[in-house]
Write an enzyme that holds these catalytic residues in place. Structure first.
Site, PDB file in Angstrom:
ATOM      1  N   GLY A   1      13.912  20.478  27.190  1.00  0.00           N
ATOM      2  CA  GLY A   1      14.804  19.351  27.448  1.00  0.00           C
ATOM      3  C   GLY A   1      16.104  19.481  26.680  1.00  0.00           C
ATOM      4  O   GLY A   1      17.188  19.182  27.197  1.00  0.00           O
TER       5      GLY A   1
ATOM      6  N   ALA B   1      13.382  15.333  24.609  1.00  0.00           N
ATOM      7  CA  ALA B   1      14.285  16.491  24.493  1.00  0.00           C
ATOM      8  C   ALA B   1      13.850  17.439  23.393  1.00  0.00           C
ATOM      9  O   ALA B   1      14.499  17.566  22.364  1.00  0.00           O
ATOM     10  CB  ALA B   1      15.711  16.012  24.255  1.00  0.00           C
TER      11      ALA B   1
ATOM     12  N   LYS C   1       3.324  29.768  39.036  1.00  0.00           N
ATOM     13  CA  LYS C   1       3.431  29.665  37.582  1.00  0.00           C
ATOM     14  C   LYS C   1       2.099  29.244  36.958  1.00  0.00           C
ATOM     15  O   LYS C   1       1.652  29.808  35.960  1.00  0.00           O
ATOM     16  CB  LYS C   1       4.533  28.683  37.180  1.00  0.00           C
TER      17      LYS C   1
END
Length: 324
Positions: A12, A8, A205
């Site tokens: 995240g 995270a 992308k």
């Protein structure tokens, strides 16, 4: 729905913070070091559009503490995945899906692709099958990350722009599990369209990243400088055209042309690419997932990629010189 965000950091943390704030899922964050300590002590602060929100999702250091999840959102760099895959095992029950919000070509790319390449391994991101042996491609849900965010200090996420996470099954099906993840993200305030051809979006992308990222690491230029300089722009364009031919040979359809893609990057302005940021911060760069894989696919399809090969050699040398 029990959702664990593994790794995270900026992206995240953004996903976890907004899902926790909206209570759209039962969120667990796995993090480490000062970032984890700050979240456990003070909560997770999200700064977005001038507003600050503090949430208190469950924050733990190990997968054992988190337990089995319905879905695991992986927001690591591709080169960290092999080591992390071993740590993730306690999160995985028989039906657990893995949402791979990872830049570049993913380890599951040839799963359910059909045709002559079905089931092949992507060595650039799954050397020797180390990742796929632990994270079965059958678990994977594709996710393309469009927002930008940063971690200005431990426990704090600063959201700069963007709110879309495009999702898709490798098979192109619209399954209950991908719809459940999309529902949790939409309820949190994100756009989360489910697309039948997720690989096409992965390539659009990647198309910019495979060129702009390594060139920026070599020149220390921001996106506006890179696209505004005729020489660098031409190198990027040549790389992108080589990659387009390779992608099309693998069945990809590009919805926009190369010059429109470059123009879109130019509009972002004075942005430091993720590869340049990693170089400046002394962190390993995502060379193989963004560009090494293009050369691997060039060999697979028998197509030339001279500019991509040259820039790959140079950026690898730049990484070695920096001790990365």
């Amino acid at each position: 729905m029990k959702i664990c965000v593994f790794g995270a950091g900026a992206i995240g943390g953004l996903m976890a913070a907004k899902m926790a704030a909206a209570e759209s899922a039962e969120v667990t964050i796995i993090a480490r070091g000062p970032h984890l300590a700050a979240m456990q002590k003070n909560g997770l602060k999200l700064i977005s559009e001038g507003q600050e929100t503090i949430v208190y999702p469950r924050c733990v250091a190990t997968a054992e503490e988190a337990g089995v999840q319905d879905a695991v959102i992986v927001t690591l760099k591709a080169h960290s995945l092999a080591g992390a895959a071993k740590q993730m095992q306690p999160l995985l029950g028989p039906e657990t899906s893995i949402v791979s919000a990872v830049n570049g070509i993913p380890w599951w790319y040839f799963h359910k692709i059909g045709g002559q390449y079905e089931g092949r391994r992507v060595e650039s991101v799954d050397a020797g099958g180390e990742v796929s042996a632990l994270l079965a491609p059958e678990r994977a849900i594709g996710c393309i990350v469009y927002p930008a965010a940063d971690v200005p200090e431990p426990g704090v996420i600063e959201h700069t722009y963007g709110d879309r996470f495009t999702l898709g099954e490798p098979s192109g099906e619209r399954t209950p599990r991908v719809e459940a993840v999309a529902k949790a993200l939409v309820a949190a305030g994100f756009k989360a369209p489910v697309r039948p051809k997720i690989r096409d979006e992965i390539w659009v992308k990647l198309w910019g990243n495979l060129a702009f990222n390594p060139i920026s690491a070599l020149t220390v230029n921001t996106l506006d400088q890179l696209t505004g300089d005729p020489g660098q722009r031409e190198v990027a364009r040549n790389m992108m055209l080589e990659a387009q031919a390779i992608g099309e040979a693998l069945g990809v359809r590009f919805a926009i042309d190369v010059d429109k893609r470059i123009a879109g990057a130019a509009e972002v302005g004075a942005h430091r690419t993720s590869m340049l940021q990693d170089l400046e911060r002394g962190r390993p760069m995502e060379i193989e997932a963004l560009l090494g894989v293009i050369v691997e696919f060039a060999e697979l399809t028998g197509l030339p990629a001279p500019t991509c090969r040259t820039v790959l050699a140079l950026v690898r040398a730049r990484a070695r010189a920096a001790g990365l």
